[in-house]
Enzyme design. Structure first.
Site, PDB file in Angstrom:
ATOM      1  N   CYS A 166      -2.477   0.677  16.893  1.00 41.79           N
ATOM      2  CA  CYS A 166      -2.598  -0.759  17.207  1.00 41.79           C
ATOM      3  C   CYS A 166      -1.255  -1.473  17.036  1.00 41.79           C
ATOM      4  O   CYS A 166      -1.208  -2.628  16.582  1.00 41.79           O
ATOM      5  CB  CYS A 166      -3.675  -1.436  16.370  1.00 41.79           C
ATOM      6  SG  CYS A 166      -5.275  -0.669  16.540  1.00 41.79           S
ATOM      7  N   ASP A 180       1.141 -10.945   7.148  1.00 41.44           N
ATOM      8  CA  ASP A 180       0.046 -10.006   7.357  1.00 41.44           C
ATOM      9  C   ASP A 180       0.156  -8.980   6.233  1.00 41.44           C
ATOM     10  O   ASP A 180       1.025  -8.100   6.259  1.00 41.44           O
ATOM     11  CB  ASP A 180       0.206  -9.373   8.741  1.00 41.44           C
ATOM     12  CG  ASP A 180      -0.715  -8.177   8.946  1.00 41.44           C
ATOM     13  OD1 ASP A 180      -1.362  -7.735   7.973  1.00 41.44           O
ATOM     14  OD2 ASP A 180      -0.776  -7.677  10.075  1.00 41.44           O
ATOM     15  N   GLN A 197      -1.545  -4.035   4.806  1.00 38.76           N
ATOM     16  CA  GLN A 197      -1.095  -2.752   4.221  1.00 38.76           C
ATOM     17  C   GLN A 197      -0.431  -2.942   2.866  1.00 38.76           C
ATOM     18  O   GLN A 197      -0.094  -1.956   2.210  1.00 38.76           O
ATOM     19  CB  GLN A 197      -0.111  -2.057   5.174  1.00 38.76           C
ATOM     20  CG  GLN A 197      -0.684  -1.693   6.518  1.00 38.76           C
ATOM     21  CD  GLN A 197      -1.745  -0.594   6.444  1.00 38.76           C
ATOM     22  OE1 GLN A 197      -1.865   0.120   5.441  1.00 38.76           O
ATOM     23  NE2 GLN A 197      -2.543  -0.466   7.488  1.00 38.76           N
ATOM     24  N   HIS A 230       1.343  -5.363  14.008  1.00 35.73           N
ATOM     25  CA  HIS A 230       0.036  -4.869  14.455  1.00 35.73           C
ATOM     26  C   HIS A 230      -0.459  -5.831  15.541  1.00 35.73           C
ATOM     27  O   HIS A 230      -0.125  -7.018  15.521  1.00 35.73           O
ATOM     28  CB  HIS A 230      -0.895  -4.884  13.248  1.00 35.73           C
ATOM     29  CG  HIS A 230      -2.236  -4.274  13.476  1.00 35.73           C
ATOM     30  ND1 HIS A 230      -3.264  -4.961  14.069  1.00 35.73           N
ATOM     31  CD2 HIS A 230      -2.733  -3.051  13.157  1.00 35.73           C
ATOM     32  CE1 HIS A 230      -4.336  -4.179  14.117  1.00 35.73           C
ATOM     33  NE2 HIS A 230      -4.044  -3.015  13.578  1.00 35.73           N
ATOM     34  N   LYS A 260      -8.823  -1.887   3.160  1.00 33.59           N
ATOM     35  CA  LYS A 260      -7.556  -1.151   2.960  1.00 33.59           C
ATOM     36  C   LYS A 260      -7.233  -1.050   1.475  1.00 33.59           C
ATOM     37  O   LYS A 260      -6.368  -0.276   1.084  1.00 33.59           O
ATOM     38  CB  LYS A 260      -6.397  -1.885   3.635  1.00 33.59           C
ATOM     39  CG  LYS A 260      -6.651  -2.319   5.056  1.00 33.59           C
ATOM     40  CD  LYS A 260      -6.023  -1.399   6.047  1.00 33.59           C
ATOM     41  CE  LYS A 260      -6.022  -2.044   7.413  1.00 33.59           C
ATOM     42  NZ  LYS A 260      -6.288  -1.074   8.464  1.00 33.59           N
TER      43      LYS A 260
HETATM   44  N1  C6P Z   1      -4.547  -1.217  10.693  1.00 35.18           N
HETATM   45  C1  C6P Z   1      -4.393   1.187  10.951  1.00 35.18           C
HETATM   46  O1  C6P Z   1      -4.874   2.301  11.168  1.00 35.18           O
HETATM   47  P1  C6P Z   1      -8.400  -5.353  10.058  1.00 35.18           P
HETATM   48  O2  C6P Z   1      -8.871  -4.420  11.146  1.00 35.18           O
HETATM   49  O3  C6P Z   1      -8.607  -6.790  10.441  1.00 35.18           O
HETATM   50  O4  C6P Z   1      -8.936  -5.016   8.715  1.00 35.18           O
HETATM   51  O5  C6P Z   1      -6.828  -5.109   9.917  1.00 35.18           O
HETATM   52  C2  C6P Z   1      -5.999  -5.234  11.026  1.00 35.18           C
HETATM   53  C3  C6P Z   1      -4.592  -4.901  10.643  1.00 35.18           C
HETATM   54  C4  C6P Z   1      -3.665  -5.918  10.603  1.00 35.18           C
HETATM   55  N2  C6P Z   1      -2.401  -5.700  10.203  1.00 35.18           N
HETATM   56  C5  C6P Z   1      -1.990  -4.479   9.831  1.00 35.18           C
HETATM   57  C6  C6P Z   1      -0.574  -4.290   9.363  1.00 35.18           C
HETATM   58  C7  C6P Z   1      -2.874  -3.408   9.865  1.00 35.18           C
HETATM   59  O6  C6P Z   1      -2.459  -2.201   9.499  1.00 35.18           O
HETATM   60  C8  C6P Z   1      -4.213  -3.611  10.310  1.00 35.18           C
HETATM   61  C9  C6P Z   1      -5.159  -2.470  10.430  1.00 35.18           C
HETATM   62  C10 C6P Z   1      -5.322   0.006  10.773  1.00 35.18           C
HETATM   63  O7  C6P Z   1      -3.199   1.037  10.852  1.00 35.18           O
HETATM   64  C11 C6P Z   1      -6.400  -0.015  11.809  1.00 35.18           C
HETATM   65  S1  C6P Z   1      -5.784  -0.346  13.416  1.00 35.18           S
END
Ligand code: C6P
Length: 414
Positions: free
Chosen positions: A372, A208, A211, A131, A234
């Site tokens: 993203c 990370d 997910q 991401h 999430k």
């Molecule tokens: N992915 C998706 O629709 P935040 O925004 O900080 O809570 O998470 C960012 C992020 C980081 N790593 C991974 C693997 C992610 O999937 C995400 C967030 C969402 O896939 C929004 S772009």
């Protein structure tokens, strides 16, 4: 519901659905089918209640007052920290830093650990399926330090190229940052195995886990990682709250990232003494209600049982994969052998955004775009994908609704 699939699982999905008020609503006159869970999951009533109850009964700033509400609020906030510690099996609450989410957690490590430990000529290793939140903070660090960002390749199935990874793990690598489950492909990476290799070479590791938390039991000590990042929204918790887990010895040695209230023990114009962990990394008034809601979300996941959730979602994934593959011209992007319940797809001759808009008219919410993770769409030579991501409250009937909506959209577009 598909009767064969129904007999395969003892998971009481209807009881779970009743816990999520938003699932009662309609979209375009049809019952909502929410399949955008990888972007953000819905919240169960218990999380909504925990946040509401905090504001109605206990709201006060934490660690600052001697009055009753302040003490209650502090107890709830610190109680949530202990819940999160136990949830991911960290050794100590000193290793649980509340942040705004995964993005902020990674930026904290990049700026605090990175700027103090990484120098020109060093390498930071990430993967091609990251991401943007696990790419851009490292690029900023590279601009600041002269270090180099290197990406581990992926294969046509959307799995990591482990042979290439072995070659890339050299003395120059100071930090390995890897996604636990890819949001764009669904791939579950063999992180424990990879961390063991990196650790043997003295490389600092960050996962990370944005997910992973809604789908897997995560044990940071068993994984052996140095840092683990997660987002509350999430995993059925509130937005604007997440966690950075860091091994205590590393966090202790790191300089503060942001300065302000609560991260200090003593301030004068000549000299400031910083607080102990975890306060050293929590400058300013924190998201108290968010932390309380996140603690409740973790308890909710424990009550339902992550092993049961994973098994049920796997059945949904297999059924949906099989049904979608019947759609003429549909290609699934990301077919790694070990996958979480995420299916990204394209259909020959159609644009994913048009597909997403038509699917929405049927009451079905999927995400379309690059998610993203632009290097992934570029690798697969597609402008974007449509992505259905399943949660513990989705049903086989909803998979059927998705598949029917995809068939209909395809016919309208071609
Ligand atoms: N992915 C998706 O629709 P935040 O925004 O900080 O809570 O998470 C960012 C992020 C980081 N790593 C991974 C693997 C992610 O999937 C995400 C967030 C969402 O896939 C929004 S772009």
């Amino acid at each position: 519901m598909n009767s064969v699939q129904q007999t395969m699982t003892s998971f009481d999905v209807m009881a779970r659905r009743a816990e999520f008020p938003i699932l009662q609503r309609e979209v375009h006159g049809k019952p909502l089918v929410y399949l955008d869970n990888a972007a953000t999951a819905q919240r169960p009533q218990c999380v909504i209640d925990a946040v509401e109850n905090y504001y109605r009964m206990h709201n006060a700033n934490v660690h600052r007052g001697v009055h009753t509400l302040s003490n209650e609020s502090t107890d709830l906030y610190e109680g949530a920290r202990e819940t999160l510690r136990a949830h991911i099996n960290a050794a100590s609450v000193r290793e649980i830093i509340f942040t705004r989410g995964t993005t902020e957690s990674i930026n904290l490590v990049a700026q605090s650990f990175g700027r103090s430990q990484i120098k020109a000529g060093d390498q930071i290793l990430v993967s091609h399926m990251e991401h943007h939140s696990n790419i851009v903070p490292w690029q900023l660090l590279c601009e600041q330090t002269g270090a180099e960002l290197v990406a581990i390749p992926i294969d046509e199935q959307g799995a990591l190229d482990l042979a290439a990874l072995d070659e890339l793990l050299t003395e120059r690598v100071k930090l390995l940052g890897l996604v636990h489950i890819s949001n764009a492909l669904g791939t579950i990476n063999p992180v424990a195995e990879i961390i063991a290799k990196a650790k043997a070479m003295g490389i600092t590791t960050l996962l990370d886990g944005a997910q992973a938390l809604p789908h897997l039991n995560v044990d940071v000590q068993a994984l052996g990682c140095d840092f683990y990042c997660l987002s509350g929204h999430k995993m059925y918790g509130p937005t604007g709250i997440g966690v950075l887990y860091g091994r205590e010895a590393l966090l202790d040695a790191m300089p503060p990232w942001q300065g302000g209230g609560e991260m200090i023990a003593e301030v004068s114009f000549e000299h400031t003494v910083y607080s102990e962990l975890p306060a050293k990394f929590e400058a300013g008034t924190p998201n108290m209600a968010g932390a309380v809601g996140l603690g409740e979300a973790a308890r909710y996941l424990q009550r339902v049982g992550l092993d049961q959730i994973a098994a049920y979602e796997h059945e949904l994934l297999e059924y949906a994969t099989q049904q979608l593959q019947e759609v003429k011209g549909l290609r699934i992007i990301g077919q790694a052998p070990n996958k979480a319940s995420v299916i990204a797809f394209v259909i020959d001759g159609t644009h994913p955004h048009d597909l997403g808009t038509l699917i929405d008219l049927e009451g079905v919410a999927v995400r379309t775009g690059h998610h993203c993770a632009m290097p992934v769409t570029r690798f697969f030579k597609v402008p974007a994908t449509a992505r259905a991501s399943f949660a513990l409250y989705n049903t086989f009937d909803e998979v059927d609704r998705l598949v029917a909506a995809v068939h209909k959209a395809r016919e309208m577009l071609l």
